[in-house]
Design a protein around this motif. Sequence first.
Motif, PDB file in Angstrom:
ATOM      1  N   ARG A   1       0.829  -1.197   0.000  1.00 54.04           N
ATOM      2  CA  ARG A   1       0.000   0.000   0.000  1.00 54.04           C
ATOM      3  C   ARG A   1       0.866   1.251   0.000  1.00 54.04           C
ATOM      4  O   ARG A   1       0.610   2.208  -0.740  1.00 54.04           O
ATOM      5  CB  ARG A   1      -0.923   0.020   1.223  1.00 54.04           C
TER       6      ARG A   1
ATOM      7  N   ILE B   1       0.655   4.074  -2.899  1.00 49.25           N
ATOM      8  CA  ILE B   1       0.205   5.424  -2.554  1.00 49.25           C
ATOM      9  C   ILE B   1       1.249   6.472  -2.935  1.00 49.25           C
ATOM     10  O   ILE B   1       0.917   7.615  -3.267  1.00 49.25           O
ATOM     11  CB  ILE B   1      -0.105   5.508  -1.041  1.00 49.25           C
TER      12      ILE B   1
ATOM     13  N   LYS C   1      -2.335   8.654  -8.615  1.00 51.84           N
ATOM     14  CA  LYS C   1      -3.165   9.027  -7.469  1.00 51.84           C
ATOM     15  C   LYS C   1      -4.652   9.151  -7.800  1.00 51.84           C
ATOM     16  O   LYS C   1      -5.500   8.913  -6.932  1.00 51.84           O
ATOM     17  CB  LYS C   1      -2.664  10.331  -6.855  1.00 51.84           C
TER      18      LYS C   1
ATOM     19  N   SER D   1     -10.214   3.731  -3.856  1.00 50.79           N
ATOM     20  CA  SER D   1     -10.545   4.543  -2.688  1.00 50.79           C
ATOM     21  C   SER D   1     -10.370   3.770  -1.387  1.00 50.79           C
ATOM     22  O   SER D   1     -10.046   4.353  -0.351  1.00 50.79           O
ATOM     23  CB  SER D   1     -11.975   5.073  -2.801  1.00 50.79           C
TER      24      SER D   1
ATOM     25  N   LYS E   1      -7.022   4.306  -0.038  1.00 49.29           N
ATOM     26  CA  LYS E   1      -6.810   5.646   0.501  1.00 49.29           C
ATOM     27  C   LYS E   1      -7.394   5.779   1.911  1.00 49.29           C
ATOM     28  O   LYS E   1      -6.834   6.481   2.753  1.00 49.29           O
ATOM     29  CB  LYS E   1      -7.448   6.693  -0.418  1.00 49.29           C
ATOM     30  N   THR E   2      -8.499   5.094   2.166  1.00 47.81           N
ATOM     31  CA  THR E   2      -9.177   5.234   3.460  1.00 47.81           C
ATOM     32  C   THR E   2      -8.810   4.142   4.457  1.00 47.81           C
ATOM     33  O   THR E   2      -9.142   4.249   5.632  1.00 47.81           O
ATOM     34  CB  THR E   2     -10.704   5.218   3.253  1.00 47.81           C
TER      35      THR E   2
ATOM     36  N   ARG F   1      -5.706   2.394   6.067  1.00 50.45           N
ATOM     37  CA  ARG F   1      -4.254   2.371   6.233  1.00 50.45           C
ATOM     38  C   ARG F   1      -3.746   1.039   6.773  1.00 50.45           C
ATOM     39  O   ARG F   1      -2.560   0.760   6.720  1.00 50.45           O
ATOM     40  CB  ARG F   1      -3.820   3.514   7.148  1.00 50.45           C
TER      41      ARG F   1
END
Length: 251
Positions: free
Chosen positions: A35, A39, A45, A50, A53-54, A56
Motif C-alpha cells: 500500500r 500510494i 493518485k 478509494s 486511501k481510506t 491504512r
Amino acid sequence: MITLIEKVTLLQQILIARATHKHAENDIDEFLKLRSELISQQSLKKIIPSILKTSRTLDQFWEQIKQKFEHYSERRNYIYSEFHPLLEYLENDTNAPSDQIVTNVIGRLDSGYIHIAWQKALERRTVDPEGAITIARTLLESTCKHILDEASVEYGNAPDLNHLYRLTAKQLNLSPSQHTQPIFKQILGGCTSVIEGLGALRNKISDAHGQGKLNVKPSSRHAELAVNLAGTMAVFLFSTWELRNEPDVES
C-alpha cells in the motif's frame, strides 16, 4: 523483479482474502508495504482504489467492508470494481514507438533530472493531463539549459522557455534567420512555433498557475500532444548538439 501490476494484483488478493476470512498472518505486513509503495506513485493518485486511501491497515479495511457488505460475493465484486480502473490502465500499453526513441536519446545524457522529467511526462499523459503538460515544458526548459550549460552560454537566473530556446537555437544554428533556403526557414520557424505553443498551453490549461472561474481542463489527448511534441523537440535539440560535437573523422 515483481512488476507494478503484479503488486497491485497481490494487493487486491490480500483484500479479498481479508474480506472472506482467508487471510494469512503475513498479509498484514505485506499489505502495509505494498500500500505504501502504491500510494507514493503520484502519477496514479487519481485511479488508486478509494479503499486503499481510506484503509491504512487491514483492520481498518475489515471494519469498513464488513459494515458495507454482508455477503462474501458482494465484497469480492466491490473490490474487483475498485481495482478495475487501475489494473486496466496498467495492462494497457500506453507507450508508442516514439516514446522509446526519446527514452533512448535522453538515456545517453548525464542528467538524472531530465531522465525523471521524461518518465513523469509519460506516466501522467493519461491519468494527470495538467501535470503532464507542466512537465512537458519542464523537459524542454531542462533540455535547453543542459545544452547551454555544456556550451558555456549564460542564460540568466529566471529565463522563460522562449528565451531559452532562442539562445539554444542560435547556438545550434537552428534559428530561421541563420538560413537562406525557404524550406529550412519554414521548418525551423515551425519548431519555434511549437516551443511558443507549448509554453502558451502550459500557461493556459496546465496546473502550473491558478485558474479563474471559467477555467479550461485539458484532456489526455492534449497532454499526449504536448508530451509528444516536447519529446520530439528534445530529441532534435540533443541530436543536433551531439552531431555538432562529434570529432571530425579523417578519411
